[in-house]
Design a protein around this motif. Structure first.
Motif, PDB file in Angstrom:
ATOM      1  N   TYR A   1       0.916  -1.120   0.076  1.00 16.12           N
ATOM      2  CA  TYR A   1       0.156  -0.045  -0.146  1.00 16.12           C
ATOM      3  C   TYR A   1       0.844   1.421   0.110  1.00 16.12           C
ATOM      4  N   SER A   2       1.616   1.662   1.074  1.00 12.84           N
ATOM      5  CA  SER A   2       2.157   2.610   1.248  1.00 12.84           C
ATOM      6  C   SER A   2       3.346   2.867   0.384  1.00 12.84           C
ATOM      7  N   GLU A   3       3.355   4.241  -0.090  1.00 14.06           N
ATOM      8  CA  GLU A   3       4.517   4.486  -0.728  1.00 14.06           C
ATOM      9  C   GLU A   3       5.441   5.906  -0.251  1.00 14.06           C
ATOM     10  N   PRO A   4       6.650   6.381  -0.707  1.00 10.39           N
ATOM     11  CA  PRO A   4       7.169   7.453   0.027  1.00 10.39           C
ATOM     12  C   PRO A   4       6.489   8.601   0.019  1.00 10.39           C
ATOM     13  N   ASN A   5       5.401   8.926  -0.933  1.00 10.37           N
ATOM     14  CA  ASN A   5       4.636  10.002  -1.025  1.00 10.37           C
ATOM     15  C   ASN A   5       3.132  10.016  -1.025  1.00 10.37           C
ATOM     16  N   ALA A   6       2.774   8.387  -0.379  1.00  8.32           N
ATOM     17  CA  ALA A   6       1.438   8.061  -0.396  1.00  8.32           C
ATOM     18  C   ALA A   6       1.382   7.158   0.917  1.00  8.32           C
ATOM     19  N   GLY A   7       1.322   7.605   2.085  1.00  9.11           N
ATOM     20  CA  GLY A   7       1.350   6.792   3.178  1.00  9.11           C
ATOM     21  C   GLY A   7       0.004   6.878   3.987  1.00  9.11           C
ATOM     22  N   SER A   8      -0.419   7.840   4.710  1.00  9.10           N
ATOM     23  CA  SER A   8      -1.561   8.060   5.157  1.00  9.10           C
ATOM     24  C   SER A   8      -2.748   8.571   3.874  1.00  9.10           C
ATOM     25  N   ASP A   9      -1.884   9.368   2.964  1.00  6.19           N
ATOM     26  CA  ASP A   9      -2.668   9.522   1.615  1.00  6.19           C
ATOM     27  C   ASP A   9      -2.659   8.774   0.697  1.00  6.19           C
ATOM     28  N   LEU A  10      -3.400   7.583   0.969  1.00  2.91           N
ATOM     29  CA  LEU A  10      -2.971   6.440   0.083  1.00  2.91           C
ATOM     30  C   LEU A  10      -3.478   6.590  -1.262  1.00  2.91           C
ATOM     31  N   ALA A  11      -4.419   7.644  -1.506  1.00  8.07           N
ATOM     32  CA  ALA A  11      -4.871   7.965  -2.820  1.00  8.07           C
ATOM     33  C   ALA A  11      -3.949   8.576  -3.815  1.00  8.07           C
ATOM     34  N   ASN A  12      -2.699   8.757  -3.137  1.00  4.86           N
ATOM     35  CA  ASN A  12      -1.613   9.413  -3.956  1.00  4.86           C
ATOM     36  C   ASN A  12      -0.400   8.315  -4.707  1.00  4.86           C
ATOM     37  N   VAL A  13      -1.079   7.122  -4.601  1.00  8.03           N
ATOM     38  CA  VAL A  13      -0.441   6.161  -5.263  1.00  8.03           C
ATOM     39  C   VAL A  13       0.274   6.525  -6.552  1.00  8.03           C
ATOM     40  N   GLN A  14       1.567   6.042  -6.972  1.00  7.31           N
ATOM     41  CA  GLN A  14       2.078   6.607  -7.997  1.00  7.31           C
ATOM     42  C   GLN A  14       2.499   5.129  -8.775  1.00  7.31           C
ATOM     43  N   THR A  15       2.709   4.113  -8.061  1.00  8.28           N
ATOM     44  CA  THR A  15       3.314   2.645  -8.585  1.00  8.28           C
ATOM     45  C   THR A  15       2.277   2.264  -9.649  1.00  8.28           C
ATOM     46  N   ARG A  16       2.761   1.875 -10.858  1.00  6.37           N
ATOM     47  CA  ARG A  16       1.738   1.700 -12.091  1.00  6.37           C
ATOM     48  C   ARG A  16       1.862   0.491 -12.566  1.00  6.37           C
ATOM     49  N   ALA A  17       0.948  -0.136 -13.347  1.00  9.47           N
ATOM     50  CA  ALA A  17       0.933  -1.430 -13.771  1.00  9.47           C
ATOM     51  C   ALA A  17       0.318  -1.228 -15.346  1.00  9.47           C
ATOM     52  N   GLU A  18       0.808  -2.025 -16.232  1.00 13.21           N
ATOM     53  CA  GLU A  18       0.449  -1.850 -17.536  1.00 13.21           C
ATOM     54  C   GLU A  18       0.158  -3.525 -18.165  1.00 13.21           C
ATOM     55  N   LEU A  19      -0.863  -3.667 -18.510  1.00 13.18           N
ATOM     56  CA  LEU A  19      -1.307  -4.860 -19.274  1.00 13.18           C
ATOM     57  C   LEU A  19      -0.435  -5.219 -20.632  1.00 13.18           C
ATOM     58  N   ARG A  20       0.501  -6.085 -20.591  1.00 11.26           N
ATOM     59  CA  ARG A  20       1.174  -6.551 -21.889  1.00 11.26           C
ATOM     60  C   ARG A  20       1.155  -8.086 -22.178  1.00 11.26           C
ATOM     61  N   ASP A  21       0.599  -8.540 -23.214  1.00 10.32           N
ATOM     62  CA  ASP A  21       1.010  -9.900 -23.517  1.00 10.32           C
ATOM     63  C   ASP A  21       0.415 -10.840 -22.438  1.00 10.32           C
ATOM     64  N   GLY A  22      -0.811 -10.457 -21.878  1.00  8.60           N
ATOM     65  CA  GLY A  22      -1.227 -11.468 -20.534  1.00  8.60           C
ATOM     66  C   GLY A  22      -0.798 -11.291 -19.309  1.00  8.60           C
ATOM     67  N   HIS A  23       0.100 -10.233 -18.989  1.00  4.86           N
ATOM     68  CA  HIS A  23       0.744 -10.105 -17.783  1.00  4.86           C
ATOM     69  C   HIS A  23       0.584  -8.621 -17.325  1.00  4.86           C
ATOM     70  N   TRP A  24       0.304  -8.367 -16.116  1.00  6.37           N
ATOM     71  CA  TRP A  24       0.568  -7.015 -15.857  1.00  6.37           C
ATOM     72  C   TRP A  24       2.144  -6.444 -15.368  1.00  6.37           C
ATOM     73  N   VAL A  25       2.468  -5.547 -15.801  1.00  7.66           N
ATOM     74  CA  VAL A  25       3.804  -5.274 -15.714  1.00  7.66           C
ATOM     75  C   VAL A  25       3.943  -4.147 -14.766  1.00  7.66           C
ATOM     76  N   VAL A  26       4.536  -4.453 -13.569  1.00 10.88           N
ATOM     77  CA  VAL A  26       4.639  -3.336 -12.603  1.00 10.88           C
ATOM     78  C   VAL A  26       5.954  -2.656 -12.457  1.00 10.88           C
ATOM     79  N   ASP A  27       5.829  -1.277 -12.076  1.00 10.95           N
ATOM     80  CA  ASP A  27       6.940  -0.380 -11.868  1.00 10.95           C
ATOM     81  C   ASP A  27       6.513   0.327 -10.818  1.00 10.95           C
ATOM     82  N   GLY A  28       7.339   0.637  -9.695  1.00 10.72           N
ATOM     83  CA  GLY A  28       7.086   1.591  -8.893  1.00 10.72           C
ATOM     84  C   GLY A  28       7.839   0.997  -7.424  1.00 10.72           C
ATOM     85  N   GLN A  29       7.332   1.898  -6.273  1.00 10.94           N
ATOM     86  CA  GLN A  29       7.888   1.582  -4.979  1.00 10.94           C
ATOM     87  C   GLN A  29       7.155   1.436  -3.924  1.00 10.94           C
ATOM     88  N   LYS A  30       7.139   0.662  -3.128  1.00 17.15           N
ATOM     89  CA  LYS A  30       6.104   0.564  -1.844  1.00 17.15           C
ATOM     90  C   LYS A  30       7.298   0.716  -0.606  1.00 17.15           C
TER      91      LYS A  30
END
Length: 395
Positions: A133-162
């Motif tokens: 859940y939490s990120e460096p700029n999305a702790g108590s303000d969880l809606a500020n999540v910046q970790t992203r995922a993109e659907l490619r060739d049958g998989h979600w590809v995830v980039d970011g930091q928790k």
């Protein structure tokens, strides 16, 4: 014991008590009391073996429906189980996040395929989970999540930091809240993915805490992959699913958490007797207030769960988080006051802390993580009491 318990509940209590007495012996005798806040490193492998032993006897996930591997225990029986577990001085659970957070979320919102794939290994304690859940700029303000995922060739590809990811080092899987809709913001465009931790593209870095231990971790996702089917709910429903998980964390899961609280309070009372601090009327008053606070906490958790007819607890569950976070922080302070000057002396060099010092230091985080006290008060005011919404930003 509640003298108003039904004959069936009394029989269930006796069954739980007898099983714990017969099994917390031999190879498992030394795990009694192990683990807990700031002591999560203690006998981890032995506690894992204990929990798998429990699973083999059908004592994990007792509140889950029978069709999903649980016992279908009633609310009263779940309370009984956790009370008896505490009275037996059984060790801190290692599968808390899988059993009490992810599992109920899958049961409520998952597909039949997800239930068949993920629930049995949680019941058997064969796969461990952590929460992304939490990120460096999305702790108590969880809606500020910046970790992203993109659907490619049958998989979600995830980039970011928790960050502040509890037990990430020991975990096989992580449920990750991430942004799957480019250009979206706040609560919109988020999804709830189930991501394997043991793969290339996942880098786990332990965070050394004040306790000298590393329950919390940073997790970096760099092209990590999750199967396209491993999304709970539809794309864009991540906020709803994430809030449901938090509701479970503050509902049934609170009973399991109170196992440790009860054990810690009993130990602090015993310490006060040994040090003579209990002879001080003011200290006796504080100990009594702590005991009553724990009882209020238990009753509130039961009330919260009793009001849930389907799905996850609602915003009222924030009351539980506010109460237990404050109570546990105060217990850490109480333990140090019972110790007096001795609490200032480490057990050894260079930084060998006593269990009470670890408790005190760790509980400083209780009013911050999993939603700070300030955030919980806002949720209770706005979503439970219906008070005017707090002004934010340039409003």
């Amino acid at each position: 014991m509640n003298q108003n318990e039904s004959p069936a509940d009394r029989a269930f209590r006796a069954e739980v008590r007898d099983w714990l007495a017969a099994n917390l012996t031999g190879e498992f005798a030394h795990v009694r009391g192990k683990g807990g806040p700031g002591r999560e490193h203690e006998a981890f492998e032995e506690r894992l073996a204990w929990e798998r032993h429990m699973a083999a006897a059908g004592w994990t996930c007792v509140g889950w429906p029978v069709e999903h591997g649980g016992r279908g225990a009633s609310l009263e029986q779940q309370v009984i189980f956790n009370e008896e577990y505490a009275l037996a001085d059984a060790p801190a659970r290692v599968n808390h996040i899988g059993e009490n957070l992810l599992g109920p979320t899958i049961i409520a919102f998952g597909t039949d395929e997800q239930k068949a794939r993920f629930l049995p290994p949680i019941v058997a304690v064969e796969e461990m989970w952590c929460q992304g859940y939490s990120e460096p700029n999305a702790g108590s303000d969880l809606a500020n999540v910046q970790t992203r995922a993109e659907l490619r060739d049958g998989h979600w590809v995830v980039d970011g930091q928790k960050v502040w990811t509890s037990n990430a080092v020991e975990s096989d899987w992580c449920f990750v809240v991430c942004r799957t809709e480019p250009g979206s913001s706040r609560h919109h465009g988020l999804s709830y993915l189930l991501v394997p931790m043991r793969q290339e593209g996942v880098d786990i870095r332990p965070i050394v805490q004040m306790t000298g231990t590393s329950e919390f971790n940073e997790v970096f996702f760099d092209g990590a992959r999750a199967d396209a089917s491993h999304i709970v709910g539809a794309p864009g429903e991540g906020w709803k699913i994430a809030m449901a998980t938090l509701g479970f964390e503050r509902g049934v899961a609170t009973l399991g958490q109170q196992v440790g609280f009860r054990r810690e309070l009993d130990a602090v009372i015993g310490l006060a007797r040994r040090t003579g601090a209990i002879d001080d009327p003011l200290m006796r008053d504080r100990l009594t207030r702590s005991y009553l606070g724990l009882e209020v906490m238990r009753l509130n958790a039961v009330r919260t769960m009793a009001g849930v007819t389907s799905g996850a607890p609602g915003p009222e569950s924030s009351i539980s988080k506010l109460v237990w976070g404050t109570w546990h922080r105060d217990l850490g302070e109480l333990a140090m006051d019972v110790l007096g000057a001795a609490g200032l002396i480490a057990d050894g060099e260079p930084y060998d802390l006593s269990e009470w010092q670890r408790l005190f230091l760790f509980t400083r985080s209780d009013t911050i993580y999993a939603g700070s006290n300030e955030i919980q008060r806002n949720i209770i005011a706005e979503r439970v009491l219906g008070l005017p919404r707090e002004r934010r930003g340039n409003e």
